[in-house]
Design a protein around this motif. Sequence first.
Motif, PDB file in Angstrom:
ATOM      1  N   ASP A 221       0.839  -1.203   0.000  1.00 51.66           N
ATOM      2  CA  ASP A 221       0.000   0.000   0.000  1.00 51.66           C
ATOM      3  C   ASP A 221       0.873   1.252   0.000  1.00 51.66           C
ATOM      4  N   ALA A 242       0.033   9.238   4.064  1.00 53.12           N
ATOM      5  CA  ALA A 242      -0.603   7.945   3.794  1.00 53.12           C
ATOM      6  C   ALA A 242      -0.614   7.110   5.064  1.00 53.12           C
ATOM      7  N   THR A 244      -3.657   4.286   7.403  1.00 54.53           N
ATOM      8  CA  THR A 244      -4.933   3.574   7.323  1.00 54.53           C
ATOM      9  C   THR A 244      -6.081   4.365   7.943  1.00 54.53           C
ATOM     10  N   SER A 284      -7.216  11.428   4.115  1.00 56.70           N
ATOM     11  CA  SER A 284      -8.289  11.835   3.200  1.00 56.70           C
ATOM     12  C   SER A 284      -7.775  12.638   2.001  1.00 56.70           C
ATOM     13  N   GLU A 287      -6.593  10.213  -0.562  1.00 59.50           N
ATOM     14  CA  GLU A 287      -7.765   9.551  -1.147  1.00 59.50           C
ATOM     15  C   GLU A 287      -8.428  10.448  -2.185  1.00 59.50           C
ATOM     16  N   GLU A 288      -8.596  11.731  -1.840  1.00 59.67           N
ATOM     17  CA  GLU A 288      -9.261  12.669  -2.765  1.00 59.67           C
ATOM     18  C   GLU A 288      -8.390  12.982  -3.974  1.00 59.67           C
ATOM     19  N   GLY A 291      -6.964   9.150  -5.423  1.00 60.30           N
ATOM     20  CA  GLY A 291      -7.836   7.983  -5.450  1.00 60.30           C
ATOM     21  C   GLY A 291      -7.195   6.799  -4.755  1.00 60.30           C
ATOM     22  N   TRP A 292      -6.232   7.093  -3.868  1.00 58.07           N
ATOM     23  CA  TRP A 292      -5.493   6.026  -3.171  1.00 58.07           C
ATOM     24  C   TRP A 292      -6.168   5.696  -1.840  1.00 58.07           C
ATOM     25  N   GLU A 293      -6.246   4.426  -1.552  1.00 56.19           N
ATOM     26  CA  GLU A 293      -6.608   4.011  -0.201  1.00 56.19           C
ATOM     27  C   GLU A 293      -5.965   2.660   0.087  1.00 56.19           C
ATOM     28  N   GLN A 295      -5.305  -1.192   1.006  1.00 57.30           N
ATOM     29  CA  GLN A 295      -6.065  -2.392   0.643  1.00 57.30           C
ATOM     30  C   GLN A 295      -5.808  -3.560   1.595  1.00 57.30           C
TER      31      GLN A 295
END
Length: 315
Positions: A221, A242, A244, A284, A287-288, A291-293, A295
């Motif tokens: 990740d 980055a 969780t 966040s 993510e915005e 587009g990463w989050e 896994q």
Amino acid sequence: MSKIVVVTGAAGFIGRWVVRELLERGYTVRGLDDLSNSSHRNIAEFEDSERFDLVEGDVCNPKTVTSRFDDDVDACIHLAAEIDVQESLEDPQSHFESNVVGTQNILEACRQAEARLGLVGTCMVYDMVDSDAGIDEEHPVKPASPYAGSKLAAEDLAEGYYHGYDLPVTILRPFNTYGPYQKTSMAGGVVSIFTNRDLQGKPLKIFGDGTQTRDLLYATDCARFIVDGTFSDDAIGEVLNAGTGTDISINELAEVIATEDTEITHVEHHHPQSEVQKLLCDPSKAEEMLGWEPQVSLEEGIDQLRDWLREQNES
């Protein structure tokens, strides 16, 4: 012809996962590593690839750095660093040389080659957080060790190149990363140390009272985040975290990792003044913007790490 990326610290723990991610995406990778805190073993699986080669050398040497760059280089991911908090307290000069002077050499090489830069920083630059809101990129910084101070200085230099020369720089701050290929000595991470000691039937030693928390990010990740962030045009000039978005105390982590016969003990902390009590990421923005989050859950990650360590111990 595939795009060319220079990766410093390519044979290190996170570096080898970044190399793997780049090769899987079709990039050509020029690695640079002085092998002081890494090994050829980490990158053995890539050495037959026509799109990967490694030069042994130090980012503190400008000639070595420039030898990896030319006009064909599209990007650099800069991971090479001294990363040991305790060592930085005992030998701050080495951390300054590697983390500040080394980064200056990389920035200058990127400027000459007109290559974009993904500068990998650390969550250890942040001030304490006492709420459950998590640390976002606007959170105050307060480096509590020469290690953290040198990493923050490197970021400031990079921002100077971004504003002064319009160099495309993205600053990437992953939280506590763990997984296969991480060292299990004191220079490693708590998850790897605990998991390895559990496999060996040794007690899990917790420094201090164990209430300190960490936001634990699995290696694959982290590598996706670094590559996505480096190549995102929207992220140029930005700082991105980055993690969780969940933290766990070291006491709880020990309970998760320890199998039934493993003892858990507490020992005196060797650098309590540089301990960050609570590390909880607010991911966040990544993510915005990307587009990463993440896994891989903590349970999955520990299982994968345990399987890998078991193989290593048996071979």
